[in-house]
Design a protein around this motif. Structure first.
Motif, mmCIF file in Angstrom:
data_model
loop_
_atom_site.group_PDB
_atom_site.id
_atom_site.type_symbol
_atom_site.label_atom_id
_atom_site.label_comp_id
_atom_site.label_asym_id
_atom_site.label_seq_id
_atom_site.Cartn_x
_atom_site.Cartn_y
_atom_site.Cartn_z
ATOM 1 N N TRP A 244 0.881 -1.172 0.000
ATOM 2 C CA TRP A 244 0.000 0.000 0.000
ATOM 3 C C TRP A 244 0.916 1.217 0.000
ATOM 4 O O TRP A 244 1.686 1.426 0.931
ATOM 5 C CB TRP A 244 -0.872 -0.047 1.247
ATOM 6 N N CYS A 245 0.878 2.018 -1.078
ATOM 7 C CA CYS A 245 1.798 3.144 -1.245
ATOM 8 C C CYS A 245 1.014 4.447 -1.351
ATOM 9 O O CYS A 245 -0.044 4.491 -1.981
ATOM 10 C CB CYS A 245 2.623 2.994 -2.517
ATOM 11 N N GLY A 246 1.560 5.528 -0.791
ATOM 12 C CA GLY A 246 0.903 6.819 -0.877
ATOM 13 C C GLY A 246 1.820 7.944 -1.295
ATOM 14 O O GLY A 246 1.617 8.593 -2.321
ATOM 15 N N THR A 247 2.871 8.183 -0.522
ATOM 16 C CA THR A 247 3.735 9.342 -0.746
ATOM 17 C C THR A 247 4.407 9.319 -2.110
ATOM 18 O O THR A 247 4.582 10.371 -2.745
ATOM 19 C CB THR A 247 4.808 9.406 0.360
ATOM 20 N N ILE A 248 4.781 8.146 -2.589
ATOM 21 C CA ILE A 248 5.588 8.061 -3.801
ATOM 22 C C ILE A 248 4.901 8.671 -5.018
ATOM 23 O O ILE A 248 5.550 9.134 -5.955
ATOM 24 C CB ILE A 248 5.985 6.589 -4.095
ATOM 25 N N TRP A 249 3.553 8.754 -5.013
ATOM 26 C CA TRP A 249 2.836 9.314 -6.165
ATOM 27 C C TRP A 249 2.867 10.842 -6.172
ATOM 28 O O TRP A 249 2.551 11.463 -7.196
ATOM 29 C CB TRP A 249 1.372 8.862 -6.157
ATOM 30 N N LYS A 263 7.681 20.975 -5.948
ATOM 31 C CA LYS A 263 9.104 21.295 -5.858
ATOM 32 C C LYS A 263 9.621 21.033 -4.450
ATOM 33 O O LYS A 263 10.756 20.559 -4.271
ATOM 34 C CB LYS A 263 9.332 22.753 -6.251
ATOM 35 N N ARG A 264 8.820 21.355 -3.440
ATOM 36 C CA ARG A 264 9.234 21.096 -2.056
ATOM 37 C C ARG A 264 9.379 19.603 -1.801
ATOM 38 O O ARG A 264 10.304 19.161 -1.110
ATOM 39 C CB ARG A 264 8.226 21.699 -1.079
ATOM 40 N N PHE A 265 8.476 18.809 -2.346
ATOM 41 C CA PHE A 265 8.560 17.359 -2.161
ATOM 42 C C PHE A 265 9.795 16.795 -2.855
ATOM 43 O O PHE A 265 10.467 15.909 -2.325
ATOM 44 C CB PHE A 265 7.286 16.686 -2.686
ATOM 45 N N ILE A 266 10.095 17.293 -4.039
ATOM 46 C CA ILE A 266 11.271 16.803 -4.765
ATOM 47 C C ILE A 266 12.555 17.173 -4.021
ATOM 48 O O ILE A 266 13.525 16.411 -4.006
ATOM 49 C CB ILE A 266 11.275 17.370 -6.198
ATOM 50 N N ALA A 267 12.560 18.325 -3.362
ATOM 51 C CA ALA A 267 13.758 18.780 -2.638
ATOM 52 C C ALA A 267 13.862 18.187 -1.237
ATOM 53 O O ALA A 267 14.929 18.265 -0.610
ATOM 54 C CB ALA A 267 13.746 20.310 -2.530
ATOM 55 N N GLY A 286 3.767 14.468 8.173
ATOM 56 C CA GLY A 286 3.692 15.332 7.004
ATOM 57 C C GLY A 286 4.998 16.082 6.834
ATOM 58 O O GLY A 286 5.916 15.992 7.665
ATOM 59 N N LEU A 287 5.070 16.835 5.749
ATOM 60 C CA LEU A 287 6.294 17.564 5.452
ATOM 61 C C LEU A 287 6.434 18.762 6.400
ATOM 62 O O LEU A 287 5.490 19.526 6.596
ATOM 63 C CB LEU A 287 6.259 18.041 4.004
ATOM 64 N N VAL A 337 9.642 10.166 1.080
ATOM 65 C CA VAL A 337 9.728 11.392 0.282
ATOM 66 C C VAL A 337 11.156 11.652 -0.200
ATOM 67 O O VAL A 337 11.372 12.255 -1.249
ATOM 68 C CB VAL A 337 9.198 12.603 1.090
ATOM 69 N N GLY A 338 12.132 11.160 0.552
ATOM 70 C CA GLY A 338 13.521 11.349 0.155
ATOM 71 C C GLY A 338 13.883 10.666 -1.155
ATOM 72 O O GLY A 338 14.909 10.991 -1.767
#
Length: 368
Positions: A244-249, A263-267, A286-287, A337-338
């Motif tokens: 079960w995956c969530g963040t990766i999308w 952009k914040r998630f990618i960084a 959360g972030l 997220v990393g």
């Protein structure tokens, strides 16, 4: 891939994609997995339109609906009663954070729309979930309903079973998983503390095999820190029969995030996904943002229980969204997220996860 979970739903791979965006659920489903749409926050007429569209675009494939049967919600109060229902200290704190950041007030038309919607926290109540399920059962492709914050009542499980719907529940401990099985669910999602959203405190490496052993022969999906084919192979090794995956999308351009948030998630680094109670009153990963930093600062009030905290912050989060104040917006995020390094289509993410898992399983087989 073939196992009990793929056979249970007639899907090609046991990859379940949790999302708040219907388009993401559709893409995961059409790529051979099963999209899982968080439905508790939608208005009934809006959800009906969304599911009708999903029915058409998934071309007969099954999908999942995620709901929130929270055990402890507290009193749900209409947004119109917010000022008299909440402590003045908390209201003044939130207003100061937004004013200091230069966040504009809500436009009158947006505020009026929020007053017409379901009260904050309603989607977590039994009544709110039942409203969602009344719509879900009208859509035959909604083959799986997952309760994400507690075990669904036995009568709800029986009702869904009578409509041919598989029922699952999310667990953060072996004890919770056992209670879910006693309530009659068909499948358990064992969610490690690395996951985004509401989580427990036990890490995936420890939790997954504990839950598998506790509820056997009920099948288990592994959640929390899953974002690659290697993670899927590890989940299989620990006894799970899917993931079960969530963040990766969220790094995809098809996700619900604004360009600034993406952009914040990618960084972001893995350690930027922190667990706090500031958005819902319950531990939620959360972030990290300037919003969470303000709540972490000395002198900040303690978060309220679930319904009260959601009532407190609902207008504030809407103001941040409208202002596109990415530095203050956190959004749910797991530590995976990393691994998000760039924008990629959902279909590419799915194909890479499948091919990498197959390569890892072949390599392990040859080593054995």
């Amino acid at each position: 891939m073939r196992n009990r979970v793929t056979d249970m739903f007639g899907i090609e791979v046991p990859i379940f994609g949790f999302t708040h965006k219907p388009e993401v659920a559709i893409e995961v489903t059409n790529a051979g997995g099963m999209g899982a749409l968080a439905a508790s926050y939608y208005q009934p007429d809006e959800l009906e339109r969304i599911l009708t569209d999903m029915d058409e675009k998934t071309r007969g494939r099954p999908y999942c609906i995620d709901v929130l049967f929270a055990n402890k919600v507290g009193e749900v109060v209409p947004l119109s009663d917010r000022l008299k229902a909440l402590p003045r200290e908390h209201i003044e704190f939130v207003e100061k954070v937004l004013d200091d950041a230069g966040i504009p007030p809500l436009p009158p038309e947006v505020e009026a729309e929020m007053l017409r919607e379901k009260p904050p926290g309603h989607g977590h109540t039994e009544e709110g979930v039942l409203e969602v399920l009344e719509i879900v059962v009208k859509h035959p492709q909604a083959k799986f309903v997952l309760s994400a914050m507690g075990a669904p009542p036995a009568y709800v499980v029986e009702k869904l079973h009578s409509r041919g719907i598989t029922v699952g529940a999310m667990a953060g401990s072996a004890e919770h998983a056992r209670k879910h099985v006693q309530a009659g669910v068909d499948l358990i999602v064992a969610q490690g503390s690395e996951a985004g959203g509401h989580t427990g405190t036990i890490s995936s490496m420890v939790l997954w095999p504990e839950v598998v052993e506790e509820v056997s022969p009920v099948p288990v999906l592994a959640a929390g820190g899953v974002g690659s084919g290697r993670h899927i192979a590890a989940a299989f090794a620990l006894g799970a029969e899917g993931v079960w995956c969530g963040t990766i999308w969220l790094g995809s351009s098809q996700s619900e995030l604004s360009p600034g948030m993406r952009k914040r998630f990618i960084a972001a680094r893995s350690q930027d996904a922190i667990q706090r109670k500031y958005d819902t009153g319950k531990p939620l990963r959360g972030l990290r943002s300037k919003w969470t930093d303000a709540w972490d600062a000395p002198g900040a009030p303690q978060p309220l229980p679930l319904a009260g905290q959601k009532l407190l912050v609902a207008p504030a989060l809407k103001r941040l969204e409208l202002a596109d104040a990415a530095d203050y917006m956190g959004y749910m995020s797991g530590q995976i997220v990393g691994r998000i390094k760039d924008e990629r289509p959902i279909r590419d993410i799915m194909e890479n996860m499948k091919s990498e898992c197959l390569s890892v399983l072949k390599a392990l087989g040859s080593q054995a």
